[in-house]
Design a protein around this motif. Sequence first.
Motif, PDB file in Angstrom:
ATOM      1  N   ALA A 113      -2.607   0.566  35.616  1.00  0.00           N
ATOM      2  CA  ALA A 113      -3.344   0.681  36.863  1.00  0.00           C
ATOM      3  C   ALA A 113      -3.219   2.142  37.333  1.00  0.00           C
ATOM      4  O   ALA A 113      -4.042   2.787  38.056  1.00  0.00           O
ATOM      5  N   LEU A 114      -2.011   2.918  36.977  1.00  0.00           N
ATOM      6  CA  LEU A 114      -2.048   4.221  37.415  1.00  0.00           C
ATOM      7  C   LEU A 114      -2.698   5.220  36.636  1.00  0.00           C
ATOM      8  O   LEU A 114      -3.289   6.081  37.450  1.00  0.00           O
ATOM      9  N   ILE A 115      -3.193   5.104  35.512  1.00  0.00           N
ATOM     10  CA  ILE A 115      -3.932   6.021  34.708  1.00  0.00           C
ATOM     11  C   ILE A 115      -5.345   6.304  35.609  1.00  0.00           C
ATOM     12  O   ILE A 115      -5.400   7.443  35.767  1.00  0.00           O
ATOM     13  N   PRO A 116      -6.121   5.264  35.962  1.00  0.00           N
ATOM     14  CA  PRO A 116      -7.362   5.913  36.577  1.00  0.00           C
ATOM     15  C   PRO A 116      -6.919   6.490  38.009  1.00  0.00           C
ATOM     16  O   PRO A 116      -7.787   7.418  38.303  1.00  0.00           O
ATOM     17  N   LEU A 117      -5.963   6.035  38.426  1.00  0.00           N
ATOM     18  CA  LEU A 117      -5.723   6.482  39.757  1.00  0.00           C
ATOM     19  C   LEU A 117      -5.485   8.087  39.909  1.00  0.00           C
ATOM     20  O   LEU A 117      -5.927   8.823  40.352  1.00  0.00           O
ATOM     21  N   ILE A 118      -4.577   8.346  38.893  1.00  0.00           N
ATOM     22  CA  ILE A 118      -4.051   9.756  38.781  1.00  0.00           C
ATOM     23  C   ILE A 118      -5.247  10.531  38.382  1.00  0.00           C
ATOM     24  O   ILE A 118      -5.519  11.752  38.729  1.00  0.00           O
ATOM     25  N   GLN A 119      -5.899  10.131  37.490  1.00  0.00           N
ATOM     26  CA  GLN A 119      -7.117  11.020  37.075  1.00  0.00           C
ATOM     27  C   GLN A 119      -8.278  11.315  38.064  1.00  0.00           C
ATOM     28  O   GLN A 119      -9.207  12.022  37.773  1.00  0.00           O
ATOM     29  N   THR A 120      -8.264  10.262  39.165  1.00  0.00           N
ATOM     30  CA  THR A 120      -9.344  10.496  40.325  1.00  0.00           C
ATOM     31  C   THR A 120      -8.858  11.319  41.473  1.00  0.00           C
ATOM     32  O   THR A 120      -9.723  11.505  42.139  1.00  0.00           O
ATOM     33  N   LEU A 121      -7.704  11.639  41.486  1.00  0.00           N
ATOM     34  CA  LEU A 121      -6.926  12.460  42.391  1.00  0.00           C
ATOM     35  C   LEU A 121      -7.381  13.784  42.422  1.00  0.00           C
ATOM     36  O   LEU A 121      -7.869  14.537  41.274  1.00  0.00           O
ATOM     37  N   SER A 122      -7.635  14.295  43.547  1.00  0.00           N
ATOM     38  CA  SER A 122      -8.131  15.866  43.898  1.00  0.00           C
ATOM     39  C   SER A 122      -7.175  16.859  43.018  1.00  0.00           C
ATOM     40  O   SER A 122      -6.008  16.505  43.200  1.00  0.00           O
ATOM     41  N   GLY A 123      -8.056  17.677  42.601  1.00  0.00           N
ATOM     42  CA  GLY A 123      -7.038  18.793  41.859  1.00  0.00           C
ATOM     43  C   GLY A 123      -6.585  18.317  40.187  1.00  0.00           C
ATOM     44  O   GLY A 123      -5.948  19.110  39.765  1.00  0.00           O
ATOM     45  N   PHE A 124      -7.028  17.120  39.752  1.00  0.00           N
ATOM     46  CA  PHE A 124      -6.552  16.806  38.597  1.00  0.00           C
ATOM     47  C   PHE A 124      -7.343  17.605  37.482  1.00  0.00           C
ATOM     48  O   PHE A 124      -8.317  17.780  37.519  1.00  0.00           O
ATOM     49  N   LEU A 125      -6.376  18.168  36.771  1.00  0.00           N
ATOM     50  CA  LEU A 125      -6.856  18.998  35.396  1.00  0.00           C
ATOM     51  C   LEU A 125      -7.021  18.433  34.202  1.00  0.00           C
ATOM     52  O   LEU A 125      -7.924  18.666  33.671  1.00  0.00           O
ATOM     53  N   GLY A 126      -6.059  17.615  33.733  1.00  0.00           N
ATOM     54  CA  GLY A 126      -6.036  16.956  32.549  1.00  0.00           C
ATOM     55  C   GLY A 126      -4.800  16.396  32.272  1.00  0.00           C
ATOM     56  O   GLY A 126      -3.629  16.524  32.767  1.00  0.00           O
ATOM     57  N   ARG A 127      -4.700  15.755  31.081  1.00  0.00           N
ATOM     58  CA  ARG A 127      -3.492  15.097  30.255  1.00  0.00           C
ATOM     59  C   ARG A 127      -3.092  15.575  29.112  1.00  0.00           C
ATOM     60  O   ARG A 127      -3.998  15.900  28.580  1.00  0.00           O
TER      61      ARG A 127
END
Length: 77
Positions: free
Chosen positions: A12-26
Motif C-alpha cells: 500500500a505504501l509504494i503507490p502513495l510514496i510515488q505520488t507524493l509531491s517532489g518524488f524523484l525516484g527509487r
Amino acid sequence: MSIVIDKEKYTALIPLIQTLSGFLGRKVQNTYTLKFSFESGFACLISNNTKNDKLSVHFENQDKDEASYLTIMNAIS
C-alpha cells in the motif's frame, strides 16, 4: 528510528510514496534496501529483514519535507 511493517502495508505504501509531491525516484541501495528520494533531500528507505518477512521503514532528512514524512507516517500507523 526504524518502524517495522508487514508486506501488505509495504504494498500500500509504494503507490502513495510515488505520488507524493517532489518524488524523484527509487533506487536499490543494496540487496536489502530500497530508497525513495525527494527533491528536498528527504528520503524514505525500506529494508528487508532476512530473518523474517517483516520490513523496516526509516527516513533521512525528514525535517526537509515534513509533509511527505507525516503522510508516510500516517499511512504506516
